[in-house]
Scaffold this active site. Structure first.
Site, PDB file in Angstrom:
ATOM      1  N   LYS A  13       0.831  -1.212   0.000  1.00 29.58           N
ATOM      2  CA  LYS A  13       0.000   0.000   0.000  1.00 29.58           C
ATOM      3  C   LYS A  13       0.861   1.256   0.000  1.00 29.58           C
ATOM      4  O   LYS A  13       0.625   2.186  -0.762  1.00 29.58           O
ATOM      5  CB  LYS A  13      -0.925   0.046   1.225  1.00 29.58           C
ATOM      6  CG  LYS A  13      -1.955  -1.062   1.283  1.00 29.58           C
ATOM      7  CD  LYS A  13      -2.922  -0.865   2.445  1.00 29.58           C
ATOM      8  CE  LYS A  13      -2.241  -0.844   3.813  1.00 29.58           C
ATOM      9  NZ  LYS A  13      -1.715  -2.146   4.232  1.00 29.58           N
ATOM     10  N   ARG A  88      -9.752   0.880   8.833  1.00 29.28           N
ATOM     11  CA  ARG A  88      -9.242  -0.457   9.146  1.00 29.28           C
ATOM     12  C   ARG A  88     -10.288  -1.296   9.862  1.00 29.28           C
ATOM     13  O   ARG A  88     -10.027  -2.463  10.156  1.00 29.28           O
ATOM     14  CB  ARG A  88      -8.035  -0.303  10.071  1.00 29.28           C
ATOM     15  CG  ARG A  88      -6.713  -0.796   9.515  1.00 29.28           C
ATOM     16  CD  ARG A  88      -5.676  -0.541  10.588  1.00 29.28           C
ATOM     17  NE  ARG A  88      -4.420  -1.190  10.339  1.00 29.28           N
ATOM     18  CZ  ARG A  88      -3.436  -0.651   9.641  1.00 29.28           C
ATOM     19  NH1 ARG A  88      -3.573   0.528   9.083  1.00 29.28           N
ATOM     20  NH2 ARG A  88      -2.294  -1.301   9.523  1.00 29.28           N
ATOM     21  N   ARG A 127      12.022  -6.388   4.975  1.00 30.97           N
ATOM     22  CA  ARG A 127      11.940  -4.932   5.174  1.00 30.97           C
ATOM     23  C   ARG A 127      12.595  -4.570   6.513  1.00 30.97           C
ATOM     24  O   ARG A 127      13.332  -3.592   6.615  1.00 30.97           O
ATOM     25  CB  ARG A 127      10.469  -4.496   5.165  1.00 30.97           C
ATOM     26  CG  ARG A 127      10.254  -3.037   5.501  1.00 30.97           C
ATOM     27  CD  ARG A 127       8.836  -2.593   5.148  1.00 30.97           C
ATOM     28  NE  ARG A 127       7.893  -2.822   6.231  1.00 30.97           N
ATOM     29  CZ  ARG A 127       6.576  -2.651   6.134  1.00 30.97           C
ATOM     30  NH1 ARG A 127       6.022  -2.284   5.004  1.00 30.97           N
ATOM     31  NH2 ARG A 127       5.791  -2.854   7.166  1.00 30.97           N
ATOM     32  N   ARG A 135      11.215  -0.087  12.415  1.00 29.34           N
ATOM     33  CA  ARG A 135       9.853  -0.216  12.936  1.00 29.34           C
ATOM     34  C   ARG A 135       9.780  -1.311  13.975  1.00 29.34           C
ATOM     35  O   ARG A 135      10.014  -2.482  13.688  1.00 29.34           O
ATOM     36  CB  ARG A 135       8.893  -0.514  11.782  1.00 29.34           C
ATOM     37  CG  ARG A 135       8.402   0.744  11.099  1.00 29.34           C
ATOM     38  CD  ARG A 135       7.415   0.436  10.007  1.00 29.34           C
ATOM     39  NE  ARG A 135       6.191  -0.209  10.504  1.00 29.34           N
ATOM     40  CZ  ARG A 135       5.108  -0.350   9.770  1.00 29.34           C
ATOM     41  NH1 ARG A 135       5.069   0.102   8.543  1.00 29.34           N
ATOM     42  NH2 ARG A 135       4.048  -0.950  10.275  1.00 29.34           N
ATOM     43  N   ARG A 146      -0.542  -8.677  13.431  1.00 33.70           N
ATOM     44  CA  ARG A 146      -1.119  -7.673  12.524  1.00 33.70           C
ATOM     45  C   ARG A 146      -1.903  -8.342  11.398  1.00 33.70           C
ATOM     46  O   ARG A 146      -2.944  -7.842  10.977  1.00 33.70           O
ATOM     47  CB  ARG A 146      -0.006  -6.777  11.949  1.00 33.70           C
ATOM     48  CG  ARG A 146       0.439  -5.695  12.940  1.00 33.70           C
ATOM     49  CD  ARG A 146       1.872  -5.220  12.708  1.00 33.70           C
ATOM     50  NE  ARG A 146       2.073  -4.630  11.407  1.00 33.70           N
ATOM     51  CZ  ARG A 146       3.250  -4.589  10.780  1.00 33.70           C
ATOM     52  NH1 ARG A 146       4.337  -5.112  11.340  1.00 33.70           N
ATOM     53  NH2 ARG A 146       3.346  -4.030   9.612  1.00 33.70           N
TER      54      ARG A 146
HETATM   55  P1  ADP Z   1       0.957  -1.921   7.974  1.00 29.17           P
HETATM   56  O1  ADP Z   1       2.359  -2.116   7.476  1.00 29.17           O
HETATM   57  O2  ADP Z   1       0.527  -3.004   8.918  1.00 29.17           O
HETATM   58  O3  ADP Z   1      -0.020  -1.655   6.875  1.00 29.17           O
HETATM   59  P2  ADP Z   1       0.626   0.786   9.113  1.00 29.17           P
HETATM   60  O4  ADP Z   1       1.849   1.592   8.965  1.00 29.17           O
HETATM   61  O5  ADP Z   1      -0.551   1.134   8.259  1.00 29.17           O
HETATM   62  O6  ADP Z   1       1.029  -0.724   8.966  1.00 29.17           O
HETATM   63  O7  ADP Z   1       0.141   0.812  10.639  1.00 29.17           O
HETATM   64  C1  ADP Z   1       0.991   0.418  11.705  1.00 29.17           C
HETATM   65  C2  ADP Z   1       0.185   0.330  13.016  1.00 29.17           C
HETATM   66  O8  ADP Z   1      -0.438   1.602  13.312  1.00 29.17           O
HETATM   67  C3  ADP Z   1      -0.977  -0.663  13.010  1.00 29.17           C
HETATM   68  O9  ADP Z   1      -0.554  -1.986  13.291  1.00 29.17           O
HETATM   69  C4  ADP Z   1      -1.865  -0.090  14.133  1.00 29.17           C
HETATM   70  O10 ADP Z   1      -1.360  -0.362  15.411  1.00 29.17           O
HETATM   71  C5  ADP Z   1      -1.730   1.421  13.907  1.00 29.17           C
HETATM   72  N1  ADP Z   1      -2.757   1.931  12.975  1.00 29.17           N
HETATM   73  C6  ADP Z   1      -2.531   2.423  11.725  1.00 29.17           C
HETATM   74  N2  ADP Z   1      -3.682   2.794  11.144  1.00 29.17           N
HETATM   75  C7  ADP Z   1      -4.674   2.507  12.030  1.00 29.17           C
HETATM   76  C8  ADP Z   1      -6.081   2.611  12.011  1.00 29.17           C
HETATM   77  N3  ADP Z   1      -6.723   3.097  10.936  1.00 29.17           N
HETATM   78  N4  ADP Z   1      -6.774   2.226  13.109  1.00 29.17           N
HETATM   79  C9  ADP Z   1      -6.159   1.750  14.176  1.00 29.17           C
HETATM   80  N5  ADP Z   1      -4.826   1.593  14.272  1.00 29.17           N
HETATM   81  C10 ADP Z   1      -4.081   1.961  13.214  1.00 29.17           C
END
Ligand code: ADP
Length: 190
Positions: A13, A88, A127, A135, A146
């Site tokens: 994404k 989400r 990654r 991260r 996740r």
């Molecule tokens: P990923 O690589 O899993 O797509 P993101 O960078 O989008 O990760 O998000 C990392 C973390 O931030 C998630 O695991 C969650 O803890 C938090 N997070 C991100 N977006 C949301 C959301 N829309 N609602 C709740 N928590 C979120």
């Protein structure tokens, strides 16, 4: 143009969002990036979110809906935006519908980037190695958490948006440029 990118962790994404930012000249609104910035800056929100993000759980729907709604009011979002990592949950999708209604806006398309979970584990472990552990949530245990959270709470959005006629699915296992081409083709048809 207002887009949502949907897909499991590691599906690409963020990579696709950055390409689309340039192609369509609209910003990427990533809740993950916003939360990581708040955590790094140790703001009250960051302090509250840190433990939740680090263990792979979701922060509350109200918090992320609030930060997204405020961000959308910035001038650079006037022509549109790409939502990455939001919504989400079904509750967040409903909050998004309401906030867009209030602002007199609507979504043009929701792009689902489909991916095979086994490949995702590998991609994210790589990654993590490449980024030198930038991260805290990119380790195998948290990643599996996740992915579970995605299956349980986020995957239902695929039907939610299909029912509303907004869903376009692309194969996230193809090469980066092929995924981009498929997304652009889907957007042009929307
Ligand atoms: P990923 O690589 O899993 O797509 P993101 O960078 O989008 O990760 O998000 C990392 C973390 O931030 C998630 O695991 C969650 O803890 C938090 N997070 C991100 N977006 C949301 C959301 N829309 N609602 C709740 N928590 C979120």
């Amino acid at each position: 143009m207002r887009l949502v990118l949907l897909g499991p962790p590691g599906a690409g994404k963020g990579t696709q969002a950055q390409i689309l930012v340039k192609a369509y000249d609209i910003p990427q609104l990533s809740t993950g990036d916003m939360l990581r910035a708040a955590i790094a800056a140790k703001t009250p929100l960051g302090l509250e979110a840190k433990a939740i993000v680090d263990r792979g759980d979701l922060v509350s729907d109200d918090i992320v809906s609030g930060i997204i709604s405020e961000r959308m009011d910035q001038p650079d979002c006037a022509k549109g935006f790409i939502l990455d990592g939001f919504p989400r949950t079904i509750a967040q999708a409903e909050a998004l519908t309401h906030m867009l209604d209030r602002k007199g806006l609507h979504l043009d398309a929701v792009i689902e980037i489909k991916a095979d979970p086994d490949v995702l584990v590998e991609r994210i472990i790589n990654r993590a190695k490449e980024s030198g552990g930038a991260r805290a949530d990119d380790n195998e245990d948290v990643l599996r958490k996740r992915l579970d959270v995605y299956t349980q709470q986020t995957a239902p959005l695929v039907n939610f948006y299909a029912e509303r006629g907004l869903l376009k699915s692309v194969d996230g296992m193809a090469a980066i440029e092929e995924v981009t081409a498929a997304i652009k083709a889907a957007i042009d048809k929307s």
